[in-house]
Write an enzyme that holds these catalytic residues in place. Structure first.
Site, PDB file in Angstrom:
ATOM      1  N   CYS A  18      -4.997   6.313   3.395  1.00 15.99           N
ATOM      2  CA  CYS A  18      -4.278   7.067   2.371  1.00 15.99           C
ATOM      3  C   CYS A  18      -5.165   8.142   1.755  1.00 15.99           C
ATOM      4  CB  CYS A  18      -3.759   6.123   1.294  1.00 15.99           C
ATOM      5  SG  CYS A  18      -2.741   6.930   0.033  1.00 15.99           S
ATOM      6  N   CYS A  58      -1.555  -0.263  -2.999  1.00 14.38           N
ATOM      7  CA  CYS A  58      -0.622  -0.136  -4.115  1.00 14.38           C
ATOM      8  C   CYS A  58       0.834  -0.140  -3.684  1.00 14.38           C
ATOM      9  CB  CYS A  58      -0.918   1.156  -4.868  1.00 14.38           C
ATOM     10  SG  CYS A  58      -0.799   2.649  -3.846  1.00 14.38           S
TER      11      CYS A  58
END
Length: 349
Positions: free
Chosen positions: A99, A194
């Site tokens: 990410c 997350c």
């Protein structure tokens, strides 16, 4: 991030609504930078909406604009699908590494640079040097250092990046945020990946690669079947808990054979290795063998090793045996506080 009187270039601040990114924005505003808070919509539904609303409140408090950037398609392709595919192949990927490289300091940074802005985030890391000599370095707070997750950032990327919290401890961050009346504004910190819901990685893999979530054999090194697992997606090399096998001694996952849908277990000593090959490598040092401190997991201590760059791979020979090097995790190489490279763990010896 010091202004040195040069505050004309605007700064996008990646904001999640958390205390770290909120304080990063506040410090930059106070230093005279023209800031815009930017929150990514990653297609996560309610969690994205919570982050957007919280970041908007902080931006209003600071008197700066707030924007939402839709990166949901890129996030799905670069993070969700690659993570699920790696788990289905019996690996243990680190989605935060992917990410950061592809989304936060990839697609988001590209959008910022297009508008001639720099990108600042609340990561605990530092940038030392400038231009071609810019390097990522550990944060001053070793307990919060996030350079492991950022190791793929090149000097070209770092030229457009700032980490305002790199010299601060977490305690100092909380104190500074409270002094600015921001202590009740921020959302709870995200932990690990997350984007994961209650079902964790297994739920993600089950949705995209259900073949990795079917029962199969648990084997010893000699091929003896001693149990049944519920899916290779539930296991990682080095894992001890959750095996569901009665044994006189502790057993650990030593290998995952995704092609055979099998989990191989053995004693702790079977996890020992002294040589690791890391592929898809980045390297910012000399193209010759060099002594480094190497981390094979974020929460693992660094171990001394001789690292040899070999094309797009790194051969890492440790001075002492390490345990539980999991294919798919990142091996990150440091010289002192400076990140000199890293790659994705593949083979071990």
């Amino acid at each position: 991030m010091r202004s040195n009187g040069q505050t004309s270039r605007p700064v996008w601040v990646g904001m999640s609504g958390g205390v770290d990114s909120s304080l990063a924005a506040a410090l930059l505003v106070e230093s005279g930078y023209a800031c815009t808070g930017v929150t990514m919509d990653l297609g996560r539904g309610g969690s994205d909406l919570t982050a957007i609303e919280a970041a908007a409140v902080v931006c209003a408090h600071l008197g700066i604009p707030h924007r939402v950037i839709d990166l949901s398609d890129a996030f799905r392709a670069a993070v969700l699908e690659t993570t699920a595919r790696a788990y289905a192949a019996g690996m243990t990927p680190n989605p935060c590494v992917a990410c950061n490289a592809a989304i936060k300091f990839g697609a988001l940074l590209d959008a910022a640079v297009t508008e001639r802005a720099r990108l600042a985030t609340g990561h605990y890391a530092r940038v030392v040097g400038e231009g071609a000599g810019a390097r990522l370095a550990r944060a001053s707070d070793p307990a919060k250092d996030q350079s492991y997750f950022l190791y793929r950032l090149s000097p070209e990327v770092l030229a457009h990046v700032a980490f305002p919290l790199g010299e601060l401890t977490k305690t100092e961050v909380r104190t500074l945020a409270s002094a600015r009346g921001m202590s009740s504004m921020h959302t709870a910190e995200s932990q690990d990946a997350c984007f994961l819901g209650p079902g964790g990685y297994a739920s993600l893999v089950r949705d995209l690669h259900p073949e990795a979530c079917r029962p199969g054999p648990v084997l010893t090194a000699d091929g003896t079947r001693i149990g049944t697992h519920d899916g290779v997606c539930l296991f990682t090399v080095g894992q001890r808990k959750g095996l569901g096998i009665a044994s006189a001694g502790a057993l650990y996952v030593t290998r995952i054979d995704a092609a055979a849908n099998a989990v191989i277990v053995g004693p702790h000593d079977a996890l020992a290795t002294t040589v690791v090959t890391a592929g898809d490598a980045v390297w910012f040092g000399a193209r010759e063998p060099v002594g480094c401190d190497v981390k094979i997991r974020y929460n693992a201590p660094a171990s001394r090793a001789l690292v040899t760059p070999e094309g797009a791979s790194l051969s890492i020979e440790f001075a002492e045996p390490i345990f539980g090097a999991a294919p798919g995790q990142s091996a990150v190489c440091y010289q002192g506080d400076i990140v000199v490279g890293g790659g994705i763990i593949g083979g071990t010896q």
